[in-house]
Design a protein around this motif. Structure first.
Motif, short mmCIF file in Angstrom:
data_model
loop_
_atom_site.label_atom_id
_atom_site.label_comp_id
_atom_site.label_asym_id
_atom_site.label_seq_id
_atom_site.Cartn_x
_atom_site.Cartn_y
_atom_site.Cartn_z
N SER A 3 0.82 -1.30 -0.11
CA SER A 3 0.14 0.01 0.08
C SER A 3 1.03 1.13 0.14
CB SER A 3 -0.98 0.13 1.29
OG SER A 3 -1.70 1.23 1.33
N THR A 26 -2.41 -6.70 2.24
CA THR A 26 -3.14 -5.60 1.22
C THR A 26 -4.39 -5.13 1.83
OG1 THR A 26 -4.20 -7.57 -0.02
CG2 THR A 26 -2.08 -6.89 -0.78
N ASP A 69 -8.04 -2.71 0.84
CA ASP A 69 -8.82 -1.61 -0.16
C ASP A 69 -10.16 -0.91 0.88
OD1 ASP A 69 -9.10 -0.52 -2.76
OD2 ASP A 69 -11.27 -1.30 -2.48
#
Length: 189
Positions: free
Chosen positions: A12, A70, A72
């Protein structure tokens, strides 16, 4: 208690996620991969967040004796996804929609270790007071929220002045639900 035994890669570029990982006391390196963040139609906001986090994770192949993380973040208002703004006008439109309303923030997180994948999401409800067009312009001109889902950062002026309350994790709204991440790291074998 989680004791870090393996190197961690945070996939990120978000300075907020990096700051939260440091505050958690984790040692990590940053490695970025270019991925297409599109998703199929018909997914719920939670499914979108997990889908994109998993898509980011699949870009990493060799995960032996290391952990890849990860994430989002998705902002949703009445089922409409408010992504990162394209420009100032787009940011104005989004922030006007959030004025005086409740919206949801979903963050999907994926961890990979030794080719084992664990994914989860968190949901926070954010309540904003009504804001004027002048306040929206002030915010955009001074805080440049063009890299943020929903066009705002809860850790800056918008969060301090506009957000009235949050039901759920504050760090989730920042982009990384640290409470759930800590537990997932502790459970990852």
């Amino acid at each position: 208690m989680y004791k870090q035994e393996f190197p961690i890669i945070l996939a990120s570029k978000s300075p907020r996620r990096q700051e939260l990982m440091k505050l958690m006391g984790l040692d990590f390196t940053i490695e970025l991969k270019d991925i297409d963040e599109s998703y199929p139609d018909g997914l719920s906001p939670a499914e979108i967040a997990i889908y994109i986090a998993e898509k980011k994770a699949t870009a990493f192949t060799a995960t032996e004796n290391q952990i890849v993380i990860t994430a989002d973040t998705i902002v949703a208002l009445d089922g409409e996804i408010l992504g990162k703004p394209n420009d100032k006008v787009h940011a104005q439109e989004m922030l006007s929609k959030l004025s005086g309303r409740k919206h949801e923030v979903y963050t999907g997180v994926t961890l990979i270790k030794n080719n084992r994948t664990v994914s989860f999401y968190d949901l926070s409800e954010v309540f904003c007071r009504e804001v004027t067009a002048e306040e929206i312009d002030f915010y955009i001109d001074n805080y440049k929220p063009f890299d943020k889902a929903g066009s705002y950062g809860v850790q800056d002026w918008w969060g301090l002045v506009v957000v009235e309350r949050i039901h759920g994790s504050y760090t989730n709204v920042m982009g990384l639900p640290t409470e759930k991440l800590y537990q997932a790291l502790s459970d990852l074998k």
